[in-house]
Design a protein around this motif. Structure first.
Motif, PDB file in Angstrom:
ATOM      1  N   LYS A   3       0.830  -1.203   0.000  1.00 38.30           N
ATOM      2  CA  LYS A   3       0.000   0.000   0.000  1.00 38.30           C
ATOM      3  C   LYS A   3       0.868   1.259   0.000  1.00 38.30           C
ATOM      4  O   LYS A   3       0.590   2.216  -0.725  1.00 38.30           O
ATOM      5  CB  LYS A   3      -0.937  -0.017   1.205  1.00 38.30           C
ATOM      6  CG  LYS A   3      -1.926   1.118   1.238  1.00 38.30           C
ATOM      7  CD  LYS A   3      -2.858   1.002   2.428  1.00 38.30           C
ATOM      8  CE  LYS A   3      -3.838   2.154   2.439  1.00 38.30           C
ATOM      9  NZ  LYS A   3      -4.749   2.090   3.579  1.00 38.30           N
ATOM     10  N   VAL A   6       2.497   1.679  -3.463  1.00 40.10           N
ATOM     11  CA  VAL A   6       1.524   2.163  -4.446  1.00 40.10           C
ATOM     12  C   VAL A   6       1.214   3.634  -4.201  1.00 40.10           C
ATOM     13  O   VAL A   6       1.104   4.416  -5.151  1.00 40.10           O
ATOM     14  CB  VAL A   6       0.247   1.293  -4.442  1.00 40.10           C
ATOM     15  CG1 VAL A   6      -0.862   1.945  -5.244  1.00 40.10           C
ATOM     16  CG2 VAL A   6       0.549  -0.102  -4.977  1.00 40.10           C
ATOM     17  N   HIS A  57     -16.061   3.282 -13.816  1.00 38.92           N
ATOM     18  CA  HIS A  57     -14.947   3.492 -12.893  1.00 38.92           C
ATOM     19  C   HIS A  57     -15.030   4.820 -12.141  1.00 38.92           C
ATOM     20  O   HIS A  57     -14.205   5.070 -11.253  1.00 38.92           O
ATOM     21  CB  HIS A  57     -13.614   3.408 -13.644  1.00 38.92           C
ATOM     22  CG  HIS A  57     -13.332   2.044 -14.187  1.00 38.92           C
ATOM     23  ND1 HIS A  57     -12.974   0.976 -13.389  1.00 38.92           N
ATOM     24  CD2 HIS A  57     -13.363   1.562 -15.447  1.00 38.92           C
ATOM     25  CE1 HIS A  57     -12.799  -0.094 -14.132  1.00 38.92           C
ATOM     26  NE2 HIS A  57     -13.038   0.232 -15.390  1.00 38.92           N
ATOM     27  N   GLY A  78      -6.346  -3.526 -16.723  1.00 38.54           N
ATOM     28  CA  GLY A  78      -7.138  -2.929 -15.656  1.00 38.54           C
ATOM     29  C   GLY A  78      -6.617  -1.563 -15.272  1.00 38.54           C
ATOM     30  O   GLY A  78      -5.699  -1.019 -15.906  1.00 38.54           O
ATOM     31  N   THR A  79      -7.167  -1.031 -14.197  1.00 37.47           N
ATOM     32  CA  THR A  79      -6.818   0.326 -13.790  1.00 37.47           C
ATOM     33  C   THR A  79      -6.100   0.391 -12.446  1.00 37.47           C
ATOM     34  O   THR A  79      -5.794   1.482 -11.984  1.00 37.47           O
ATOM     35  CB  THR A  79      -8.082   1.212 -13.735  1.00 37.47           C
ATOM     36  OG1 THR A  79      -9.021   0.624 -12.831  1.00 37.47           O
ATOM     37  CG2 THR A  79      -8.704   1.365 -15.109  1.00 37.47           C
ATOM     38  N   ASN A  80      -5.826  -0.768 -11.830  1.00 39.90           N
ATOM     39  CA  ASN A  80      -5.038  -0.680 -10.598  1.00 39.90           C
ATOM     40  C   ASN A  80      -3.582  -0.432 -10.986  1.00 39.90           C
ATOM     41  O   ASN A  80      -3.220  -0.511 -12.154  1.00 39.90           O
ATOM     42  CB  ASN A  80      -5.220  -1.907  -9.695  1.00 39.90           C
ATOM     43  CG  ASN A  80      -4.839  -3.200 -10.373  1.00 39.90           C
ATOM     44  OD1 ASN A  80      -3.905  -3.250 -11.178  1.00 39.90           O
ATOM     45  ND2 ASN A  80      -5.551  -4.257 -10.056  1.00 39.90           N
ATOM     46  N   PHE A  81      -2.743  -0.119 -10.016  1.00 45.55           N
ATOM     47  CA  PHE A  81      -1.431   0.392 -10.381  1.00 45.55           C
ATOM     48  C   PHE A  81      -0.556  -0.618 -11.099  1.00 45.55           C
ATOM     49  O   PHE A  81       0.133  -0.271 -12.057  1.00 45.55           O
ATOM     50  CB  PHE A  81      -0.709   0.996  -9.180  1.00 45.55           C
ATOM     51  CG  PHE A  81       0.034   2.223  -9.580  1.00 45.55           C
ATOM     52  CD1 PHE A  81      -0.588   3.450  -9.607  1.00 45.55           C
ATOM     53  CD2 PHE A  81       1.351   2.149 -10.012  1.00 45.55           C
ATOM     54  CE1 PHE A  81       0.070   4.585 -10.036  1.00 45.55           C
ATOM     55  CE2 PHE A  81       2.025   3.280 -10.442  1.00 45.55           C
ATOM     56  CZ  PHE A  81       1.380   4.498 -10.450  1.00 45.55           C
ATOM     57  N   GLU A  82      -0.584  -1.875 -10.678  1.00 47.43           N
ATOM     58  CA  GLU A  82       0.242  -2.858 -11.383  1.00 47.43           C
ATOM     59  C   GLU A  82      -0.230  -3.050 -12.824  1.00 47.43           C
ATOM     60  O   GLU A  82       0.580  -3.292 -13.726  1.00 47.43           O
ATOM     61  CB  GLU A  82       0.327  -4.196 -10.637  1.00 47.43           C
ATOM     62  CG  GLU A  82      -0.985  -4.833 -10.301  1.00 47.43           C
ATOM     63  CD  GLU A  82      -1.571  -4.432  -8.952  1.00 47.43           C
ATOM     64  OE1 GLU A  82      -2.491  -5.144  -8.504  1.00 47.43           O
ATOM     65  OE2 GLU A  82      -1.142  -3.428  -8.355  1.00 47.43           O
ATOM     66  N   ASP A  83      -1.525  -2.887 -13.063  1.00 47.80           N
ATOM     67  CA  ASP A  83      -2.051  -2.961 -14.428  1.00 47.80           C
ATOM     68  C   ASP A  83      -1.626  -1.746 -15.255  1.00 47.80           C
ATOM     69  O   ASP A  83      -1.390  -1.857 -16.456  1.00 47.80           O
ATOM     70  CB  ASP A  83      -3.571  -3.083 -14.431  1.00 47.80           C
ATOM     71  CG  ASP A  83      -4.055  -4.429 -13.913  1.00 47.80           C
ATOM     72  OD1 ASP A  83      -3.304  -5.410 -14.005  1.00 47.80           O
ATOM     73  OD2 ASP A  83      -5.192  -4.493 -13.413  1.00 47.80           O
ATOM     74  N   GLU A  84      -1.548  -0.590 -14.619  1.00 50.29           N
ATOM     75  CA  GLU A  84      -1.069   0.609 -15.307  1.00 50.29           C
ATOM     76  C   GLU A  84       0.378   0.414 -15.765  1.00 50.29           C
ATOM     77  O   GLU A  84       0.734   0.758 -16.887  1.00 50.29           O
ATOM     78  CB  GLU A  84      -1.157   1.844 -14.398  1.00 50.29           C
ATOM     79  CG  GLU A  84      -2.555   2.316 -14.108  1.00 50.29           C
ATOM     80  CD  GLU A  84      -3.214   3.059 -15.271  1.00 50.29           C
ATOM     81  OE1 GLU A  84      -2.549   3.339 -16.290  1.00 50.29           O
ATOM     82  OE2 GLU A  84      -4.402   3.361 -15.138  1.00 50.29           O
TER      83      GLU A  84
END
Length: 161
Positions: A3, A6, A57, A78-84
């Motif tokens: 957390k 991120v 979203h 996706g739109t979470n940080f690892e996906d970005e």
């Protein structure tokens, strides 16, 4: 611990994306459509799918960064940080190269290394797709989304004469 990592990345992104728009997107103009207007496009169009993406979203369009959101739709990232971060790897594999993308990849790899296998898979996916990172998607908002997505992903599409 993740957390905090991120949150750090979000802080860096928030500060750098404004600079990126100011200095690297000088000549680019923001789109002439609002999120609400996108929802008025034909149901199977790119414009409508993008409007639904924003609504689902709770996102707002960021001026001069609208193509980024289309990239999410086309790639399925996706739109979470690892996906970005994975999407940046995909775009690198697709041929895009700039300082902001490289910084995101380097920082993301260092701060979220546990997703490295996903990043490599995304890079390879980007290589397998037709180059699309430079397209002007605003001009394509009326197009059938699935046909466009299939074309970019080099899937066989039906052609009707």
């Amino acid at each position: 611990m993740k957390k905090i990592r991120v949150q750090f990345l979000l802080f860096v992104y928030d500060k750098t994306q404004k600079l990126y728009r100011k200095y690297f997107k000088k000549k680019k103009r923001q789109w002439e459509f609002t999120e609400k207007q996108l929802l008025e496009f034909q149901e199977d169009s790119l414009g409508r799918k993008l409007g639904e993406f924003y609504k689902k979203h709770g996102f707002s369009m960021i001026p001069k960064m609208e193509n980024h959101d289309v990239h999410h739709l086309i790639t399925g990232c996706g739109t979470n940080f690892e996906d970005e971060i994975a999407m940046q790897f995909l775009l690198l594999g697709n041929g895009k190269l700039n300082a902001h993308l490289l910084a995101a990849i380097v920082l993301g790899s260092i701060i979220l290394p546990e997703y490295y296998k996903i990043y490599i898979k995304a890079y390879k996916k980007g290589q397998s797709m037709r180059p699309f990172y430079h397209w002007d998607f605003e001009a394509l908002l009326w197009q059938n989304f699935e046909h466009m997505k299939n074309f970019i992903q080099q899937k066989n599409i039906e052609v009707h004469f």
